[in-house]
Design a protein around this motif. Sequence first.
Motif, PDB file in Angstrom:
ATOM      1  N   UNK A 273      38.992  49.643  46.626  1.00 31.76           N
ATOM      2  CA  UNK A 273      39.892  48.502  46.441  1.00 31.76           C
ATOM      3  C   UNK A 273      39.518  47.740  45.170  1.00 31.76           C
ATOM      4  N   UNK A 274      40.543  47.264  44.461  1.00 34.67           N
ATOM      5  CA  UNK A 274      40.349  46.444  43.262  1.00 34.67           C
ATOM      6  C   UNK A 274      40.057  45.019  43.734  1.00 34.67           C
ATOM      7  N   UNK A 275      38.857  44.536  43.434  1.00 34.42           N
ATOM      8  CA  UNK A 275      38.454  43.222  43.921  1.00 34.42           C
ATOM      9  C   UNK A 275      37.879  42.368  42.791  1.00 34.42           C
ATOM     10  N   UNK A 276      37.977  41.067  42.957  1.00 31.15           N
ATOM     11  CA  UNK A 276      37.347  40.077  42.068  1.00 31.15           C
ATOM     12  C   UNK A 276      36.871  38.940  42.958  1.00 31.15           C
ATOM     13  N   UNK A 277      35.567  38.827  43.119  1.00 32.74           N
ATOM     14  CA  UNK A 277      35.012  37.841  44.049  1.00 32.74           C
ATOM     15  C   UNK A 277      33.776  37.172  43.440  1.00 32.74           C
ATOM     16  N   UNK A 278      33.333  36.134  44.135  1.00 33.99           N
ATOM     17  CA  UNK A 278      32.063  35.457  43.816  1.00 33.99           C
ATOM     18  C   UNK A 278      31.967  35.031  42.356  1.00 33.99           C
ATOM     19  N   UNK A 279      32.961  34.286  41.908  1.00 32.46           N
ATOM     20  CA  UNK A 279      32.943  33.694  40.560  1.00 32.46           C
ATOM     21  C   UNK A 279      32.191  32.364  40.679  1.00 32.46           C
ATOM     22  N   UNK A 280      31.012  32.274  40.057  1.00 34.79           N
ATOM     23  CA  UNK A 280      30.170  31.089  40.254  1.00 34.79           C
ATOM     24  C   UNK A 280      29.381  30.794  38.974  1.00 34.79           C
TER      25      UNK A 280
ATOM     26  N   UNK B 285      41.966  46.439  35.915  1.00 34.61           N
ATOM     27  CA  UNK B 285      41.668  47.816  36.312  1.00 34.61           C
ATOM     28  C   UNK B 285      42.966  48.597  36.183  1.00 34.61           C
ATOM     29  N   UNK B 286      42.983  49.548  35.226  1.00 35.86           N
ATOM     30  CA  UNK B 286      44.211  50.281  34.905  1.00 35.86           C
ATOM     31  C   UNK B 286      45.292  49.263  34.534  1.00 35.86           C
ATOM     32  N   UNK B 287      46.417  49.269  35.249  1.00 33.38           N
ATOM     33  CA  UNK B 287      47.514  48.349  34.942  1.00 33.38           C
ATOM     34  C   UNK B 287      47.499  47.103  35.817  1.00 33.38           C
ATOM     35  N   UNK B 288      46.507  46.960  36.670  1.00 31.57           N
ATOM     36  CA  UNK B 288      46.449  45.822  37.585  1.00 31.57           C
ATOM     37  C   UNK B 288      45.504  44.747  37.040  1.00 31.57           C
ATOM     38  N   UNK B 289      45.811  43.480  37.321  1.00 34.05           N
ATOM     39  CA  UNK B 289      44.997  42.351  36.875  1.00 34.05           C
ATOM     40  C   UNK B 289      44.827  41.360  38.020  1.00 34.05           C
ATOM     41  N   UNK B 290      43.596  40.909  38.205  1.00 38.20           N
ATOM     42  CA  UNK B 290      43.301  39.868  39.184  1.00 38.20           C
ATOM     43  C   UNK B 290      42.738  38.651  38.460  1.00 38.20           C
ATOM     44  N   UNK B 291      43.011  37.466  39.020  1.00 38.31           N
ATOM     45  CA  UNK B 291      42.571  36.228  38.393  1.00 38.31           C
ATOM     46  C   UNK B 291      41.735  35.403  39.374  1.00 38.31           C
ATOM     47  N   UNK B 292      40.775  34.677  38.794  1.00 37.59           N
ATOM     48  CA  UNK B 292      40.010  33.702  39.557  1.00 37.59           C
ATOM     49  C   UNK B 292      39.646  32.562  38.602  1.00 37.59           C
TER      50      UNK B 292
ATOM     51  N   UNK C 148      37.330  45.728  32.953  1.00 40.57           N
ATOM     52  CA  UNK C 148      37.367  44.918  31.735  1.00 40.57           C
ATOM     53  C   UNK C 148      37.731  43.495  32.120  1.00 40.57           C
ATOM     54  N   UNK C 149      37.097  42.528  31.412  1.00 40.86           N
ATOM     55  CA  UNK C 149      37.262  41.132  31.804  1.00 40.86           C
ATOM     56  C   UNK C 149      37.532  40.273  30.574  1.00 40.86           C
TER      57      UNK C 149
END
Length: 475
Positions: A119-126, A194-201, A156-157
């Motif tokens: 799964x594409x995840x983005x967590x624990x931004x601290x 990740x590839x064509x998907x983007x997650x934000x936090x 990539x970020x």
Amino acid sequence: MTVVVTTDGTVYCDRITFLVPIGTAATDLFDGPVHASAFGGDGVWLPETARVQTPGSFAFTCTNSAYYRMGYPLKFVLSGTVNDTAGTATIGIRDNSGDTDEDMTPRAGDVTAAKSAPQFTLTNFYATKPENHSTPISDFNADVKVRLAWESTGTYFRLYQAGDPTPVYEGSGTTWTIDGGLTRDTTFVLAAQQADATLYDSISLTVSDPTLDRLTVGENGLTVGGYTRLADVRFGGGSGDSVGATTVTATENLHAGTATVLGDLSAQHGNVAVTAVTDTFAGVQVKGLANADALLSSYALVAKEFYALTATMNIMGTYPTGPYASGYNFSGTAVATTDGFLVFVINGASQPDLRCFAYARIDFSPTVSVWSQGGTVNSHGRNYNNPSTMTLPIKAGSSFTYTFSNNGDNEVNTVGQLYFFPFGAGQLEANPQQSSSRPGREQTAQTFVRTLENGFGTALPDDTRAALTALLLEL
């Protein structure tokens, strides 16, 4: 994969084997080499073979009979690369065990492991301090280094700071340090790709001692209980982009980088310390100590005491690049637009062995005149010059008349020079009248004085003769 050995009662065991399916099918677990290790039992469980097997058989034997009885911490770790095919893999477990160490027999069992697509995840931004990664912090002191970190399966970020469309960081890493720290509260937005998907936090950080570039206060005003450091403070009364009250009052001390005030600026009980004060209409009144790097009041500056404590005081304007008026004989009227000093110079004669007498005169009113004399004084012997200078303070708005004259019977004339050294940006506004355009009047005045001397049969002193000549020129 970790297998932990546990028992519900008394169990003895001297051998355990794991059968791991290896391949790319949905029922396989790993798609490459697998490594197996045992942990616990003081290292008495050793692999029967160190080589990787296919389909994957890993056997461990207990080498010390004192550890046959289970109950101590023991686990086995199977490590490898899980294949990309979703499904369920079955891991076979074979052991030689029993209720006593004399009746141990072979036994068999299985465990299953479910596999799913990552799964594409983005967590624990601290945020933390760089020297302590384990303690998250959301409030920092100004200019202290800040470390941002996050967890993600992205590749990539890009990290953005509030108000800036350009990323402050981009790359594949999962940490970034702000070496210069923060000067005010701000929000960071993190985009993981990740590839064509983007997650934000996002994360918002506060600064306990911020530097504010701009502060707008509504009709209810601004109340500060403790110390506040402000770079630019503007208080107005509805002019342009200024909002707030027309006066600024601090009950104790007032400290600011730059303050623009349309009304009064005051500290009731303490001191005013401002880098630059611009007072547009009213005056700046300070009852305590006024400590300012630059203080500009277009109306009035009122202070009981005005001095520099530890630094130099810079109130002078631009030095003149040359004399305001100069020559052998000149006069005129002028008005000072700012406070300053008048400096009138009578130079020594170019030939000290010849007779030379000249005077400089400033008249502030019909009853207030200041004179200075110079030239050569032959009574002290030849080659003796007697230059002189007079320095007079003058108030802004004051007008005066200046005169420089060489005596008519000089053997050589000397040059006079009038300078003005202003406070601030003002200068002299004048209409100089060079006596070179009226040589007849100068000669007539000197002839009249000599006629008086002849008539009375006595020679006047040089200073008296020069004063009479100057008075005649003013008629």
